[in-house]
Design a protein around this motif. Structure first.
Motif, PDB file in Angstrom:
ATOM      1  N   LYS A 109       9.574 -17.715 -13.305  1.00 53.82           N
ATOM      2  CA  LYS A 109       8.272 -17.516 -12.672  1.00 53.82           C
ATOM      3  C   LYS A 109       7.906 -18.659 -11.741  1.00 53.82           C
ATOM      4  O   LYS A 109       7.421 -18.434 -10.622  1.00 53.82           O
ATOM      5  N   SER A 110       8.139 -19.895 -12.161  1.00 53.92           N
ATOM      6  CA  SER A 110       7.784 -21.042 -11.323  1.00 53.92           C
ATOM      7  C   SER A 110       8.636 -21.089 -10.049  1.00 53.92           C
ATOM      8  O   SER A 110       8.155 -21.475  -8.980  1.00 53.92           O
ATOM      9  N   ALA A 111       9.893 -20.661 -10.159  1.00 53.25           N
ATOM     10  CA  ALA A 111      10.769 -20.634  -8.985  1.00 53.25           C
ATOM     11  C   ALA A 111      10.297 -19.570  -7.998  1.00 53.25           C
ATOM     12  O   ALA A 111      10.339 -19.784  -6.779  1.00 53.25           O
ATOM     13  N   LYS A 112       9.841 -18.428  -8.528  1.00 54.68           N
ATOM     14  CA  LYS A 112       9.299 -17.375  -7.658  1.00 54.68           C
ATOM     15  C   LYS A 112       8.054 -17.878  -6.935  1.00 54.68           C
ATOM     16  O   LYS A 112       7.866 -17.620  -5.738  1.00 54.68           O
ATOM     17  N   LYS A 113       7.219 -18.601  -7.659  1.00 58.07           N
ATOM     18  CA  LYS A 113       6.004 -19.145  -7.056  1.00 58.07           C
ATOM     19  C   LYS A 113       6.361 -20.156  -5.972  1.00 58.07           C
ATOM     20  O   LYS A 113       5.753 -20.181  -4.904  1.00 58.07           O
ATOM     21  N   ARG A 114       7.358 -20.999  -6.229  1.00 56.98           N
ATOM     22  CA  ARG A 114       7.764 -21.997  -5.231  1.00 56.98           C
ATOM     23  C   ARG A 114       8.207 -21.311  -3.942  1.00 56.98           C
ATOM     24  O   ARG A 114       7.908 -21.777  -2.846  1.00 56.98           O
ATOM     25  N   ILE A 115       8.934 -20.198  -4.082  1.00 54.60           N
ATOM     26  CA  ILE A 115       9.391 -19.460  -2.906  1.00 54.60           C
ATOM     27  C   ILE A 115       8.198 -18.989  -2.088  1.00 54.60           C
ATOM     28  O   ILE A 115       8.165 -19.138  -0.864  1.00 54.60           O
ATOM     29  N   LEU A 116       7.194 -18.438  -2.752  1.00 50.90           N
ATOM     30  CA  LEU A 116       5.996 -17.957  -2.054  1.00 50.90           C
ATOM     31  C   LEU A 116       5.240 -19.102  -1.401  1.00 50.90           C
ATOM     32  O   LEU A 116       4.802 -18.997  -0.252  1.00 50.90           O
ATOM     33  N   VAL A 117       5.070 -20.198  -2.129  1.00 49.95           N
ATOM     34  CA  VAL A 117       4.337 -21.350  -1.598  1.00 49.95           C
ATOM     35  C   VAL A 117       5.077 -21.943  -0.401  1.00 49.95           C
ATOM     36  O   VAL A 117       4.467 -22.287   0.617  1.00 49.95           O
ATOM     37  N   ASN A 118       6.404 -22.034  -0.515  1.00 52.72           N
ATOM     38  CA  ASN A 118       7.188 -22.577   0.594  1.00 52.72           C
ATOM     39  C   ASN A 118       7.100 -21.706   1.840  1.00 52.72           C
ATOM     40  O   ASN A 118       7.034 -22.223   2.957  1.00 52.72           O
TER      41      ASN A 118
END
Length: 87
Positions: free
Chosen positions: A5-14
Motif C-alpha cells: 500500500k505504501s509503495a502504491k501511495k508513493r507512486i501516486l505522490v511521485n
C-alpha cells in the motif's frame, strides 16, 4: 506493479509532484523565452520588464525546490547579462 500500500501511495505522490514540477519548469522556460524574444526584437524596455517577471518566476521555482539555488542564480545571471548587453 507495486503490491504494498505504501509503495502504491508513493507512486501516486511521485506522479503528482512530477506533474507540478513539470508545470513550474515549463513556466520558467516560457518566461526565459519571453526575455529572449524581447532581446531579439531589440526592445530594451520590454526586455527589462520580462527580465523582472522571469527573475520572479525562477525565484519561486527555486523556493519550491524545483531548481537548485545555483542553477537559478545562473539562469538569472545569464538573462541579466543578455539584457544589459543590449545597446
Amino acid at each position: 506493479m507495486a503490491n504494498i500500500k505504501s509503495a502504491k501511495k508513493r507512486i501516486l505522490v511521485n506522479r503528482t509532484k512530477a506533474a507540478r514540477n513539470k508545470a513550474i519548469k515549463s513556466g520558467v522556460k516560457t518566461a526565459i523565452k519571453k526575455v529572449n524574444a524581447a532581446i531579439a526584437a531589440n526592445d530594451k524596455a520590454a526586455a527589462q520588464q520580462e527580465l523582472i517577471a522571469a527573475t520572479s518566476t525562477i525565484g519561486k521555482a527555486t523556493s519550491k525546490g524545483v531548481y537548485h539555488k545555483n542553477t537559478a542564480s545562473r539562469k538569472v545571471s545569464r538573462l541579466a547579462h543578455a539584457v544589459n548587453k543590449m545597446a
